[in-house]
Structure formats: C-alpha cells, structure tokens
Design a protein around this motif. Structure first.
Motif: not given
Length: 160
Positions: A28-33, A52-54, A65-66
């Motif tokens: 994927f171009d982007k993975v949103i966690v 913060e840890l991620i 992106e988180v």
C-alpha cells in the motif's frame, strides 16, 4: 492512492506488529496504524504513550500515519474514505477471530475488504500480552519488541 488501515490496541507494539506494518507499506502507498481505544480492556500504556511508541518504532518507515479512534472500525473507514483493513494472522485462533470480524464489518459496510497477512514464523508467537507477562516477571523481551522502544517498555513496567 492505495491506503489500508491497520487497527489494533498495540499495547505495546511488538516486532510482530512492526513486521506487518513494514510488509504493508510494500503493498500500500500508505498504512494508517489505528490505535483502538478498547472500552473492554484496561491498557498498560495510555493511548498517547502507545502513539509515541509506535512513532518511535516506525520513524524510519515511509508511508505511515498513526491515529487513534474509538467506536466502530467501519465508521473510521467511512470517515477516511478507505475500504481496506490490514490484519496480521499468527495462528488459526487469530484466523477464526478475524474471519468473524471480517463478516461483521462486511455486514456493516459491504464495500470493506480485509487483507490478511500471515506472520513470519519467527514472529508468530509474539503478542503484546506475552510481552507484558514476560516483562512483568523479569524475563527477557529482546527480539519481541523493537529495540528503539525496549527500554521504554521495561521502564514503564519496572521490569529491570
């Protein structure tokens, strides 16, 4: 742009999670966690601490992106205009659970697709629960969590 949402509690993020994130960014171009605020679980780390840890563990990975969310995952997907969920599977128990969740999500939104990624065998035993249990009793968590956050986890849990 191909975007997937990788949801979970990530309490804390493990090398198993990190493996799925890294492999997901190849597809994927982007993975949103997406950090789930689970009302049924009392987390060890606050949502902000998990975030913060991620971010610390993924600082060298592009296309991430988180975020955090509470409520239904399908509502988050609708809000973000995304229809792909990325999930990691360690074993048949994970498959049974995630297969059921896929059916529920499809019932709520027929356009949602779930992509399952099989964990690498050397990471298939790792879970956040196992990390916390091992650390709590003074065991070694090397190789189970990203090196960049190992000290943060041990400090929070007073493991060492």
């Amino acid at each position: 742009m191909k975007i997937a949402v990788y949801p979970g509690s990530f309490d804390p993020i493990t090398n198993g999670h990190l493996d799925i994130i890294k492999r997901g960014t190849k597809i994927f171009d982007k993975v949103i966690v997406a950090i789930l605020v689970n009302v049924d679980k009392k987390g060890l780390f606050s949502v902000e601490e998990r975030k913060e840890l991620i971010l610390k563990a993924t600082k060298d990975i592009e296309g991430i992106e988180v975020i955090d969310f509470d409520g239904l995952l399908v509502d988050l997907l609708k809000e973000k205009e995304i229809n792909v969920i990325l999930k990691g599977l360690r074993n048949s128990t994970d498959f049974e659970y995630e297969n059921t969740m896929d059916k529920i999500n499809k019932k709520l939104n027929k356009d949602v697709e779930t992509i399952f990624m099989i964990s690498e065998s050397e990471k298939s035993y790792i879970s956040s629960s196992a990390v916390k249990q091992i650390c709590r009793f003074g065991g070694e968590i090397d190789g189970m969590v990203p090196d960049s956050i190992k000290d943060d986890i041990e400090k929070k849990m007073r493991c060492k």
